[in-house]
Scaffold this active site. Sequence first.
Site, short mmCIF file in Angstrom:
data_model
loop_
_atom_site.label_atom_id
_atom_site.label_comp_id
_atom_site.label_asym_id
_atom_site.label_seq_id
_atom_site.Cartn_x
_atom_site.Cartn_y
_atom_site.Cartn_z
CE LYS A 1 -4.29 1.54 2.15
NZ LYS A 1 -5.02 1.81 0.92
N1 PMP Z 1 -7.71 -2.03 -3.06
C1 PMP Z 1 -7.13 -0.81 -3.05
C2 PMP Z 1 -6.30 -0.43 -4.22
C3 PMP Z 1 -7.31 0.07 -1.97
O1 PMP Z 1 -6.72 1.26 -1.97
C4 PMP Z 1 -8.14 -0.33 -0.89
C5 PMP Z 1 -8.44 0.60 0.24
N2 PMP Z 1 -7.38 1.03 0.93
C6 PMP Z 1 -8.71 -1.60 -0.93
C7 PMP Z 1 -8.48 -2.42 -2.03
C8 PMP Z 1 -9.55 -2.10 0.21
O2 PMP Z 1 -8.71 -2.45 1.30
P1 PMP Z 1 -9.20 -2.31 2.81
O3 PMP Z 1 -10.40 -3.16 2.96
O4 PMP Z 1 -8.04 -2.78 3.59
O5 PMP Z 1 -9.50 -0.87 3.02
#
Ligand code: PMP
Length: 290
Positions: free
Chosen positions: A150
Amino acid sequence: MAKVWLNGELVDQDRATVSVFDHGLLYGDGCFEGIRVYGGRIFKLGAHLRRMYASAQMLRLKPSYTLEEIDAAIRATVEANKLSEAYIRLVFTRGVGTLGLHPFRCPTPSAFVIADRIELYPPELYETGMKVIVAQRRRIPIESLNPSIKSLNYLNNILAKIEAIDADVLEAVMLNTAGYVSEGTGDNIFIVNDGHIATPPTEAGILHGITRRFVIDELAPALGYPIEERMMRVDDLLGADEVFLTGTAAEIIGVNQIDDRKIGEGGVGPVTSSLTDAFRQRVKENAPED
Ligand code: PMP
């Protein structure tokens, strides 16, 4: 005034600044998390912190603070801002360095925590479902920049998001370079057929969403829905009974249309509705913090 935790101190938000020489800004060199607070409990904080430190490690960024210190910093920030419903942004940047890429010439990474309110998709979309498009822009391949990191460099997603905005919708589904479905620009994607749920696997090139994991490990089993991870094509989305997205900001939201094609009956299907309800119930009652 809102307080921001910045490198060990809680400061007023107008004093919460980082240098123009920070490589987080110069090169998008760093990583982040978005985390929700429900009823004063920090939803899946443990999982978010583990993912954060895994992202940092994949970037070979050694944070100045331990996981336990950041855990305490997040709690202190929520407390200082007297928020019981909040959205938290945790960021590590490479830190201040010279005007060259060299990450290890930045001696001290920065860390900060912002606690604010969340801007959700409009509430009525949870009842009606939302329209999305399939972006032309492909998700960056695993071997180039693994989407499971991320990272602060979100331009791949932002360019797809601009396609969505141009098409007058709020989200775009991204395919990988082999043409398989990966994820939304800020959400994971699921399909439902005859009560069976499926979602693209790690190999599709996705962020390992915390909400996605919660659906797979806890919500779907609790509601008795079989669930599997498998590769899928756009046609699998278009032909599904239901399609939904999951994310920290989005929670669980149904998709009623993809490009010009209606999904299912064109509303929010029963499986998606029951998952959305179960999610809300769980976080309202006693949001799990690990
Ligand atoms: N994919 C991407 C590219 C994201 O940025 C996010 C949100 N941060 C998610 C999926 C969903 O992840 P999460 O459930 O951990 O927020």
